[in-house]
Design an enzyme around this catalytic site. Structure first.
Site, PDB file in Angstrom:
ATOM      1  N   GLY A 134       0.861  -1.136  -0.172  1.00  0.00           N
ATOM      2  CA  GLY A 134       0.075  -0.484   0.122  1.00  0.00           C
ATOM      3  C   GLY A 134       1.113   1.175   0.270  1.00  0.00           C
ATOM      4  O   GLY A 134       0.278   2.753   0.321  1.00  0.00           O
ATOM      5  N   CYS A 135       2.298   1.309  -0.237  1.00  0.00           N
ATOM      6  CA  CYS A 135       3.376   2.658   0.270  1.00  0.00           C
ATOM      7  C   CYS A 135       3.478   2.196  -1.711  1.00  0.00           C
ATOM      8  O   CYS A 135       3.512   1.208  -2.046  1.00  0.00           O
ATOM      9  CB  CYS A 135       4.203   1.685   0.866  1.00  0.00           C
ATOM     10  SG  CYS A 135       3.547   2.062   2.914  1.00  0.00           S
ATOM     11  N   ALA A 136       3.465   3.859  -2.095  1.00  0.00           N
ATOM     12  CA  ALA A 136       4.335   3.509  -2.979  1.00  0.00           C
ATOM     13  C   ALA A 136       5.697   3.338  -3.072  1.00  0.00           C
ATOM     14  O   ALA A 136       5.801   3.245  -4.274  1.00  0.00           O
ATOM     15  CB  ALA A 136       3.804   5.343  -3.508  1.00  0.00           C
TER      16      ALA A 136
END
Length: 136
Positions: free
Chosen positions: A49-51
């Site tokens: 869920g992190c870029a």
């Protein structure tokens, strides 16, 4: 219900008027962290869920919560340092009681992070809360 380390960050932010200075401060906090050992950068510690790439390695010692972390993005590494200040050394049972969004709002971060970064911070908070609830 913030830790003393987080209150120190809040106090430091009050002295920094410009957001560029605040970003630089957060990045410096990340640079000051020890890098996470490469052996701990595994799928089990990776935060989805992190870029950018993010790893959080939790530890529970004497009923107290803590974690180490790392990222390939300097600002995210700094955000990990801010979250460490917010959560590290809390009793495990209190981790879920922290209103992280409200505490981070005290820094104004909600208004100054991109949508992707905000999603990443939420994903990190969810992982922290999950690990702590499983340990409690």
């Amino acid at each position: 219900m913030a830790t003393e380390a987080f209150e120190d960050i809040v106090a430091d932010f009050e002295f920094l008027d410009e957001w560029e200075d605040r970003y630089r401060y957060v990045i410096d906090k990340g640079r000051a962290m020890e890098p996470l050992d490469d052996a701990l950068k595994v799928p089990a510690t990776k935060v989805d869920g992190c870029a950018s790439q993010v790893w959080l390695h939790p530890r529970i010692e004497d009923g107290r919560f803590g974690f180490d972390g790392d990222s390939d993005a300097m600002i995210v590494r700094g955000l990990i340092a801010v979250l460490r200040a917010l959560y590290n050394d809390l009793p495990v049972a209190q981790v879920g009681q922290v209103d992280a969004q409200a505490e981070l709002a005290r820094l104004g971060l909600n208004d100054h992070l991109s949508a992707q970064r905000s999603n990443g911070v939420r994903a990190m908070i969810e992982r922290i809360r999950l690990v702590a609830s499983e340990a409690a």
